[in-house]
Scaffold this motif. Structure first.
Motif, PDB file in Angstrom:
ATOM      1  N   ARG A 437       0.868  -1.182   0.000  1.00  0.00           N
ATOM      2  CA  ARG A 437       0.000   0.000   0.000  1.00  0.00           C
ATOM      3  C   ARG A 437       0.906   1.234   0.000  1.00  0.00           C
ATOM      4  N   PHE A 438       0.604   2.152  -0.892  1.00  0.00           N
ATOM      5  CA  PHE A 438       1.336   3.421  -0.942  1.00  0.00           C
ATOM      6  C   PHE A 438       0.417   4.495  -0.369  1.00  0.00           C
ATOM      7  N   LEU A 439       0.914   5.182   0.668  1.00  0.00           N
ATOM      8  CA  LEU A 439       0.086   6.060   1.501  1.00  0.00           C
ATOM      9  C   LEU A 439       0.256   7.533   1.118  1.00  0.00           C
ATOM     10  N   PHE A 440      -0.867   8.233   1.068  1.00  0.00           N
ATOM     11  CA  PHE A 440      -0.886   9.673   0.829  1.00  0.00           C
ATOM     12  C   PHE A 440      -1.885  10.296   1.785  1.00  0.00           C
ATOM     13  N   GLU A 441      -1.629  11.586   2.138  1.00  0.00           N
ATOM     14  CA  GLU A 441      -2.569  12.252   3.036  1.00  0.00           C
ATOM     15  C   GLU A 441      -2.526  13.758   2.839  1.00  0.00           C
ATOM     16  N   THR A 442      -3.560  14.418   3.376  1.00  0.00           N
ATOM     17  CA  THR A 442      -3.674  15.874   3.261  1.00  0.00           C
ATOM     18  C   THR A 442      -4.039  16.460   4.619  1.00  0.00           C
ATOM     19  N   THR A 443      -3.703  17.740   4.806  1.00  0.00           N
ATOM     20  CA  THR A 443      -4.082  18.457   6.031  1.00  0.00           C
ATOM     21  C   THR A 443      -5.338  19.295   5.808  1.00  0.00           C
ATOM     22  N   GLU A 444      -5.858  19.284   4.575  1.00  0.00           N
ATOM     23  CA  GLU A 444      -7.027  20.096   4.235  1.00  0.00           C
ATOM     24  C   GLU A 444      -8.316  19.417   4.708  1.00  0.00           C
ATOM     25  N   ASP A 445      -9.390  20.185   4.748  1.00  0.00           N
ATOM     26  CA  ASP A 445     -10.680  19.689   5.205  1.00  0.00           C
ATOM     27  C   ASP A 445     -11.364  18.909   4.076  1.00  0.00           C
ATOM     28  N   THR A 446     -11.409  17.616   4.207  1.00  0.00           N
ATOM     29  CA  THR A 446     -12.003  16.747   3.193  1.00  0.00           C
ATOM     30  C   THR A 446     -12.375  15.414   3.826  1.00  0.00           C
ATOM     31  N   PRO A 447     -13.400  14.719   3.330  1.00  0.00           N
ATOM     32  CA  PRO A 447     -13.746  13.390   3.851  1.00  0.00           C
ATOM     33  C   PRO A 447     -12.709  12.335   3.466  1.00  0.00           C
ATOM     34  N   TYR A 448     -11.768  12.719   2.616  1.00  0.00           N
ATOM     35  CA  TYR A 448     -10.784  11.753   2.098  1.00  0.00           C
ATOM     36  C   TYR A 448      -9.372  12.196   2.500  1.00  0.00           C
ATOM     37  N   LYS A 449      -9.184  12.348   3.814  1.00  0.00           N
ATOM     38  CA  LYS A 449      -7.910  12.849   4.330  1.00  0.00           C
ATOM     39  C   LYS A 449      -6.798  11.833   4.146  1.00  0.00           C
ATOM     40  N   TYR A 450      -7.105  10.559   4.327  1.00  0.00           N
ATOM     41  CA  TYR A 450      -6.097   9.504   4.216  1.00  0.00           C
ATOM     42  C   TYR A 450      -6.423   8.610   3.011  1.00  0.00           C
ATOM     43  N   VAL A 451      -5.391   8.334   2.209  1.00  0.00           N
ATOM     44  CA  VAL A 451      -5.581   7.558   0.975  1.00  0.00           C
ATOM     45  C   VAL A 451      -4.466   6.529   0.843  1.00  0.00           C
ATOM     46  N   GLN A 452      -4.812   5.335   0.408  1.00  0.00           N
ATOM     47  CA  GLN A 452      -3.825   4.290   0.136  1.00  0.00           C
ATOM     48  C   GLN A 452      -4.110   3.662  -1.225  1.00  0.00           C
ATOM     49  N   PHE A 453      -3.045   3.506  -2.027  1.00  0.00           N
ATOM     50  CA  PHE A 453      -3.153   2.898  -3.358  1.00  0.00           C
ATOM     51  C   PHE A 453      -2.546   1.502  -3.347  1.00  0.00           C
ATOM     52  N   SER A 454      -3.165   0.598  -4.111  1.00  0.00           N
ATOM     53  CA  SER A 454      -2.603  -0.725  -4.377  1.00  0.00           C
ATOM     54  C   SER A 454      -2.888  -1.044  -5.841  1.00  0.00           C
ATOM     55  N   ASP A 455      -1.836  -1.281  -6.616  1.00  0.00           N
ATOM     56  CA  ASP A 455      -2.033  -1.543  -8.048  1.00  0.00           C
ATOM     57  C   ASP A 455      -1.177  -2.701  -8.557  1.00  0.00           C
ATOM     58  N   HIS A 456      -0.775  -3.602  -7.652  1.00  0.00           N
ATOM     59  CA  HIS A 456       0.057  -4.768  -7.981  1.00  0.00           C
ATOM     60  C   HIS A 456       1.489  -4.371  -8.325  1.00  0.00           C
ATOM     61  N   GLY A 457       1.789  -3.090  -8.261  1.00  0.00           N
ATOM     62  CA  GLY A 457       3.150  -2.625  -8.508  1.00  0.00           C
ATOM     63  C   GLY A 457       3.878  -2.378  -7.195  1.00  0.00           C
ATOM     64  N   ILE A 458       5.217  -2.459  -7.216  1.00  0.00           N
ATOM     65  CA  ILE A 458       5.987  -2.259  -5.987  1.00  0.00           C
ATOM     66  C   ILE A 458       7.080  -1.204  -6.156  1.00  0.00           C
ATOM     67  N   ALA A 459       7.106  -0.563  -7.327  1.00  0.00           N
ATOM     68  CA  ALA A 459       8.122   0.455  -7.609  1.00  0.00           C
ATOM     69  C   ALA A 459       7.529   1.470  -8.577  1.00  0.00           C
ATOM     70  N   PRO A 460       8.168   2.631  -8.728  1.00  0.00           N
ATOM     71  CA  PRO A 460       7.623   3.674  -9.600  1.00  0.00           C
ATOM     72  C   PRO A 460       7.261   3.160 -10.988  1.00  0.00           C
ATOM     73  N   ASN A 461       6.006   3.371 -11.360  1.00  0.00           N
ATOM     74  CA  ASN A 461       5.513   2.938 -12.664  1.00  0.00           C
ATOM     75  C   ASN A 461       4.113   3.516 -12.851  1.00  0.00           C
ATOM     76  N   LYS A 462       3.752   3.882 -14.062  1.00  0.00           N
ATOM     77  CA  LYS A 462       2.435   4.432 -14.331  1.00  0.00           C
ATOM     78  C   LYS A 462       1.369   3.358 -14.141  1.00  0.00           C
ATOM     79  N   ALA A 463       0.395   3.608 -13.284  1.00  0.00           N
ATOM     80  CA  ALA A 463      -0.648   2.632 -12.996  1.00  0.00           C
ATOM     81  C   ALA A 463      -1.609   2.499 -14.169  1.00  0.00           C
TER      82      ALA A 463
END
Length: 505
Positions: A437-463
């Motif tokens: 899981r690759f984790l991203f987050e924001t400090t802004e006011d949104t219902p989607y403050k925490y986000v995790q991506f999974s795309d079967h990849g484990i290194a930099p590559n266009k999903a």
């Protein structure tokens, strides 16, 4: 007064004559059009046989690829294309079989093409033993396996597609086409039931074929095809493949290897000789010889011969059952070392993405679930649908991503924020494979403050697609989420294209 009356009468008669002259040809043209016999050209033998049974006396149905010709290698001549141009309709199977069709269609004018696999998902055109991501034959791509006609279950679907296409193009023949198709489908249904009855009780489920032509037959009737070569019958197998098959023959006691009369059978004969087993014909029906057609052989009669040949293998108790093939230990399937995992940026997921959940609800993926049920035999198609319904469920219709921002679209509402990378987490699943899981987050006011991506990849590559987990609680809680993984594909893809992509993976 008499002169004026006479003038009026002649004027009326003259006008009637003009109107009659103007209208009579159009009526005649209409009559001629209705009485004109349809001219329909079909690509190769199964398409000819299916169409002939639907059209019968309502038109002239001809075969484009000559009898006995290998359909994979065929290229139409200028004379054949000219004949095709004069036809009322052209019927073919798939661009993955008749690879010349897309180019030929561009040169045709006022010829209606009917594709017998329209809307049908196809199996991937490669197997593990092919040792490559894509098979190629004379420069022709074989991304998907076109041999659906070798399963009576799918032959019925092809006949229905051809019938519907003909009715759409020639609605005046609806009654005739429906009646003829119903009679033929009744015969095909009886054939399908015969296959089901005799193969459902198979003692030996494995059979060795010259090339990968019988995948749909094996899938639909619970067998396992072990092909020597790939999609093309002339493909040369690796020596390791022959050694692998010889070992299987020795261990299981398989007594027959199936070859094709109209293709190069040298490799099949070599394997049969080395393994000390017999050869039997399994006809792929790509092109009956003229002799076969003259003696009255048909799709149904040849498929009955194929069934009889198959039962010589399936009725024999194997010395040893083959164990299921182990999952290939690739990164995509979740097998990797920790040091292979690298940090990724949000730009890997940049693009405009659509949720697949609405397609599931519409039934677009029903064919995928049917395939999965038959391939894995772990759950029924309806059980798979329910499993993925829970997995894909979300109210986020679309996600638009740039290098720094994500916009979540829910109905008419949009929630946009800037996100920063928050690290990665490796998860180990019950089956023994792993995911990242690759984790991203924001400090802004949104219902989607925490986000995790999974795309079967484990290194930099266009999903190419991704599963995503989002919420407003914490990254730790999202990492515990295992049974709901909203999934997104590029918004430019149709539901059918997404379903075909899912089946390929």
């Amino acid at each position: 007064m008499k002169k004026n009356l006479k003038t009026i009468i002649w004027s009326v008669l003259f006008l009637v004559g003009i109107l009659t002259a103007c209208t009579t040809p159009s009526v005649q043209d209409k009559t001629d059009s209705e009485d004109k016999e349809l001219t329909i050209v079909t690509s190769f033998y199964p398409m000819y046989e299916f169409t002939r049974n639907i059209v019968d006396d309502a038109g002239d149905v001809s075969l484009m690829i000559p009898a006995g010709t290998e359909a994979h290698d065929y290229e139409p001549s200028a004379k054949e294309i000219a004949k095709l141009q004069d036809a009322d309709a052209f019927i073919y199977l798939s661009e993955y079989m008749e690879t010349w069709v897309p180019k030929t269609e561009k040169s045709l004018k006022n010829v209606n093409s009917i594709k017998a696999t329209e809307g049908m998902l196809l199996l991937p055109g490669t197997e593990d033993h092919d040792h490559g991501s894509q098979e190629s034959h004379d420069g022709h791509s074989h991304d998907y396996d076109p041999h659906i006609w070798l399963s009576p279950y799918r032959a019925i679907q092809a006949v229905e597609k051809i019938r519907d296409g003909l009715i759409e193009q020639f609605p005046e023949q609806t009654t005739v086409f429906n009646k003829n198709a119903a009679a033929y489908i009744s015969e095909l249904t009886a054939l399908h039931q015969d296959f089901e009855e005799k193969l459902s009780a198979a003692k030996q489920k494995n059979f060795i074929t010259q090339h990968t032509a019988f995948s749909y037959l094996a899938l639909d009737y619970g067998l396992k095809q072990l092909p020597i070569a790939g999609i093309s019958p002339d493909q040369e197998p690796q020596p390791s493949r022959l050694a692998e098959l010889k070992k299987i023959v020795d261990e299981t006691g398989i007594k027959y290897i199936y070859f094709e009369e109209n293709a190069n059978d040298r490799v099949a004969k070599t394997l049969a000789s080395e393994a000390n087993v017999d050869l039997l014909v399994l006809n792929p029906l790509e092109g009956l010889t003229q002799k076969d057609m003259d003696t009255g052989k048909t799709y149904i009669s040849v498929m009955k011969e194929n069934l009889s040949a198959l039962t010589k293998s399936t009725d024999t108790t194997p010395k040893k059952e083959l164990t299921a093939s182990a999952t290939e230990k690739t990164v995509y399937n979740g097998y990797f070392e920790d040091e292979q995992v690298k940090d990724r940026e949000l730009s890997d997921y940049a693009g405009n993405w659509q949720s697949v959940y609405p397609y599931l609800e519409e039934g677009t993926f029903d064919q995928v679930f049917d395939y999965k049920a038959k391939l894995t035999q772990k759950m029924s198609a309806s059980e798979y649908k329910e499993y993925y319904r829970h997995g894909y469920q979300t109210d986020v219709d679309q996600i638009d991503i740039t290098e720094n921002t994500m916009t979540f679209v829910v109905g008419k509402k949009e929630y946009k924020a800037n996100y920063t990378y928050a690290g990665k987490q490796i998860l180990t699943y019950e089956a023994g494979n792993r995911g990242v899981r690759f984790l991203f987050e924001t400090t802004e006011d949104t219902p989607y403050k925490y986000v995790q991506f999974s795309d079967h990849g484990i290194a930099p590559n266009k999903a190419a697609h991704f599963h995503i987990y989002f919420g407003n609680d914490s990254q730790e809680n999202l990492l515990k989420q295992m049974d709901n993984w909203p999934t997104y594909y590029p918004e430019t893809m149709t539901g059918f294209e997404i379903a075909q992509e899912m089946l390929a993976h």
